[in-house]
Design an enzyme around this catalytic site. Structure first.
Site, PDB file in Angstrom:
ATOM      1  N   ASN A 294       0.850  -1.195   0.000  1.00  0.00           N
ATOM      2  CA  ASN A 294       0.000   0.000   0.000  1.00  0.00           C
ATOM      3  C   ASN A 294       0.877   1.232   0.000  1.00  0.00           C
ATOM      4  O   ASN A 294       2.037   1.194   0.426  1.00  0.00           O
ATOM      5  CB  ASN A 294      -0.912   0.036   1.236  1.00  0.00           C
ATOM      6  CG  ASN A 294      -0.149  -0.041   2.544  1.00  0.00           C
ATOM      7  OD1 ASN A 294      -0.011  -1.117   3.113  1.00  0.00           O
ATOM      8  ND2 ASN A 294       0.353   1.085   3.029  1.00  0.00           N
TER       9      ASN A 294
ATOM     10  N   ALA B  83       5.851   3.600  18.379  1.00  0.00           N
ATOM     11  CA  ALA B  83       6.795   3.593  19.493  1.00  0.00           C
ATOM     12  C   ALA B  83       8.166   4.068  19.007  1.00  0.00           C
ATOM     13  O   ALA B  83       8.654   3.610  17.972  1.00  0.00           O
ATOM     14  CB  ALA B  83       6.905   2.199  20.093  1.00  0.00           C
TER      15      ALA B  83
ATOM     16  N   VAL C 247       8.738   0.557  -8.801  1.00  0.00           N
ATOM     17  CA  VAL C 247      10.016   0.713  -9.490  1.00  0.00           C
ATOM     18  C   VAL C 247      10.590  -0.676  -9.711  1.00  0.00           C
ATOM     19  O   VAL C 247      10.877  -1.411  -8.765  1.00  0.00           O
ATOM     20  CB  VAL C 247      10.983   1.590  -8.676  1.00  0.00           C
ATOM     21  CG1 VAL C 247      12.332   1.699  -9.396  1.00  0.00           C
ATOM     22  CG2 VAL C 247      10.394   2.979  -8.460  1.00  0.00           C
TER      23      VAL C 247
ATOM     24  N   HIS D 172      10.568  -5.600  12.712  1.00  0.00           N
ATOM     25  CA  HIS D 172      11.705  -4.684  12.801  1.00  0.00           C
ATOM     26  C   HIS D 172      12.918  -5.298  12.089  1.00  0.00           C
ATOM     27  O   HIS D 172      13.895  -5.698  12.725  1.00  0.00           O
ATOM     28  CB  HIS D 172      12.045  -4.391  14.261  1.00  0.00           C
ATOM     29  CG  HIS D 172      10.938  -3.721  15.016  1.00  0.00           C
ATOM     30  ND1 HIS D 172      10.753  -3.866  16.375  1.00  0.00           N
ATOM     31  CD2 HIS D 172       9.956  -2.890  14.597  1.00  0.00           C
ATOM     32  CE1 HIS D 172       9.701  -3.157  16.763  1.00  0.00           C
ATOM     33  NE2 HIS D 172       9.201  -2.559  15.692  1.00  0.00           N
TER      34      HIS D 172
ATOM     35  N   ASN E 252      15.484   1.258   7.731  1.00  0.00           N
ATOM     36  CA  ASN E 252      15.920   0.265   8.715  1.00  0.00           C
ATOM     37  C   ASN E 252      16.950  -0.705   8.160  1.00  0.00           C
ATOM     38  O   ASN E 252      17.792  -1.212   8.901  1.00  0.00           O
ATOM     39  CB  ASN E 252      14.713  -0.519   9.232  1.00  0.00           C
ATOM     40  CG  ASN E 252      13.773   0.330  10.057  1.00  0.00           C
ATOM     41  OD1 ASN E 252      14.091   1.467  10.412  1.00  0.00           O
ATOM     42  ND2 ASN E 252      12.607  -0.198  10.368  1.00  0.00           N
TER      43      ASN E 252
END
Length: 518
Positions: A128, A139, A242, A447, A481
């Site tokens: 999305n 957080a 892309v 994460h 990240n």
């Protein structure tokens, strides 16, 4: 969730004049780069390409803030689990779909998109506009000294910039009266291994309190033209996957895209390109483009995630059941707290998210202390993404296979996390490790880090320099990240934005230098 095809931009033909900067990815990292570029140069021509469809009617809006009751309700039901991996909405592992038109916009497990999740079965990615930035918990704990990287002299300034972009508030959810008692217990328990800055405390969050309501930061908060379309020097194109970066002689000259709504392939050119796709799709795009440093996809990392629930012994603390606070209508917890890692003596990071249990009429029944422990995992080259030139995923990009496993040292730390929770529970109330504790599937924290990691030298162990510039390329940068090279225990978003800060500043400096020599 319903979606709307969206393009808040002026039209750009295939052979339009080159943009000054092309940003691949419209999530938090891309928005942070765009915001800093605009602050540094009001006339810089910025093109942002985002692959997925818009959920709802506002690009980049956090789903917690959606005015659409269906979207708002579905998001809040999913987050109420308190388990980040379930925010994806794929409560059970779903098989790959064979047609992208059948894929609901939102978060999906890797396998749903045709990837081989391997040892990272809990991982998910967003299909999305706005990426994970419209779903995230918000957080924003800051990393400990051993989790930092790059020039130490500029770390605090970069971290402060990241906090400003994310609109971080120190204590937006609690502590309530029982939350304060929990903090007292935690502070006493960890007093020997902490410092005043990193003692147990309220969780800082990218949340603003507006008229008593807590508003989450999404990409459009960080860079409002994403939603408003009111910047004449900024173009956003959604439904623009892309598929390749075009490069020659160590310079990226543009990008080729595919639009799924109209089936059209297009080419866009730019002076500088910054890829902020995510820790899976940034290396995937580089691989698809023939940009393949030795470390690409390697050093994949994600802290292990132990989810626990303790029922507080209210009598022990002299708390009356009737006095328990209840969560606001648009929140699922009464307190969001944090146990920071401090290093070897206290290697764990924990989110402590508490709630009052209520009956059908909303009357308080008890108080649950939710302790989600994040266990750092060693950064190892053998934990990696492997891309397949001969096979494609659902979007037509090179299919990826995840190779990920815990080391003996990782497993020892994971066992230690259970011991830590047992000690906390003994002081707070009731906890049964068989019933109230679960080590979630690897990837469940969402994460993911390390797959395009930064380093000080082009020695085969990193993909980019400290500013995010990809080794061997003058004008190609990565941010997010995936750039983080350290084994994080803390939530990764705030630290990831530090990489966006550094990339944006390097691009601004490069453009200023180019203009001065013209």
């Amino acid at each position: 969730m319903p979606c709307t095809s969206h393009d808040r931009s002026r039209a750009l033909p295939d052979e339009a004049p080159p943009a000054d900067v092309l940003i691949v990815g419209g999530g938090i990292m891309g928005a942070a780069v765009a915001a800093l570029l605009r602050e540094g140069d009001p006339n810089l021509d910025i093109l942002m390409l985002d692959a997925g469809p818009v959920i709802g009617s506002v690009p980049g809006e956090h789903l917690h803030e959606s005015a659409d009751p269906e979207i708002w309700s579905r998001y809040n039901v999913r987050v109420s689990s308190g388990i980040q991996g379930l925010y994806a909405g794929d409560e059970t592992l779903q098989p790959a779909v064979d047609d992208l038109d059948r894929l609901e916009p939102g978060m999906h497990r890797l396998g749903t998109l045709g990837q081989d999740a391997g040892g990272l079965t809990g991982a998910a990615i967003a299909w999305n506009a706005g990426g994970m930035g419209v779903h995230w918990t918000a957080a924003t704990p800051w990393p400990a000294a051993h989790e930092r990287f790059g020039d130490p002299a500029r770390w605090e300034a970069d971290l402060d910039t990241a906090r400003r972009l994310l609109r971080v508030t120190p204590a937006p959810i609690g502590p309530t009266a029982p939350g304060e008692r929990v903090l007292e217990v935690l502070r006493a328990r960890f007093a020997a291994t902490t410092t005043p800055e990193r003692e147990p405390q309220p969780m800082p969050m990218a949340v603003r309190v507006v008229d008593g309501r807590r508003v989450r930061t999404g990409p459009a908060t960080i860079f409002p033209p994403i939603a408003r379309g009111d910047d004449p020097h900024f173009t956003l194109r959604t439904d623009a996957l892309v598929t390749a970066l075009l490069h020659e002689g160590g310079r990226v000259v543009g990008a080729r895209t595919h639009g799924f709504a109209d089936g059209e392939d297009r080419t866009f050119r730019a002076t500088t390109t910054i890829v902020c796709a995510d820790a899976f799709r940034t290396p995937q795009l580089l691989f698809a483009s023939g940009i393949r440093p030795a470390a690409l996809g390697r050093y994949l990392n994600e802290h292990a995630f132990s989810s626990n629930r303790i029922v507080m012994d209210l009598d022990r603390f002299g708390i009356a059941v009737a006095s328990l606070p209840t969560a606001a209508d648009d929140e699922f917890v009464t307190d969001s707290l944090w146990i920071p890692t401090t290093g070897h003596d206290q290697p764990y990071h924990a989110q402590v998210m508490n709630r009052t249990y209520v009956d059908d009429e909303g009357a308080p029944l008890g108080y649950g202390v939710g302790v989600s422990v994040y266990v750092p995992v060693e950064s190892r080259a053998e934990n990696r993404l492997v891309f397949d030139d001969a096979a494609a995923d659902l979007t037509g990009m090179p299919r990826m296979r995840v190779e990920f496993a815990y080391s003996d040292a990782d497993r020892a730390l994971i066992e230690g996390a259970t011991t830590m929770v047992a000690g906390i529970a003994a002081e707070l109330g009731e906890w049964d490790p068989q019933r109230d504790s679960k080590l979630l599937d690897a990837g469940s924290s969402l994460h993911i880090t390390g797959t395009v990691r930064t380093g000080d030298a082009d020695d085969g162990t990193s993909v980019c320099d400290p500013a995010g510039r990809v080794w061997g390329y003058d004008n190609l940068y990565v941010a997010g990240n995936g750039v983080i090279p350290t084994a994080l225990a803390a939530n990764s978003t705030l630290t990831g934005v530090v990489t966006a800060v550094r990339a944006a500043e390097a691009v601004l400096a490069s453009h200023a230098e180019s203009r001065s020599t013209e």
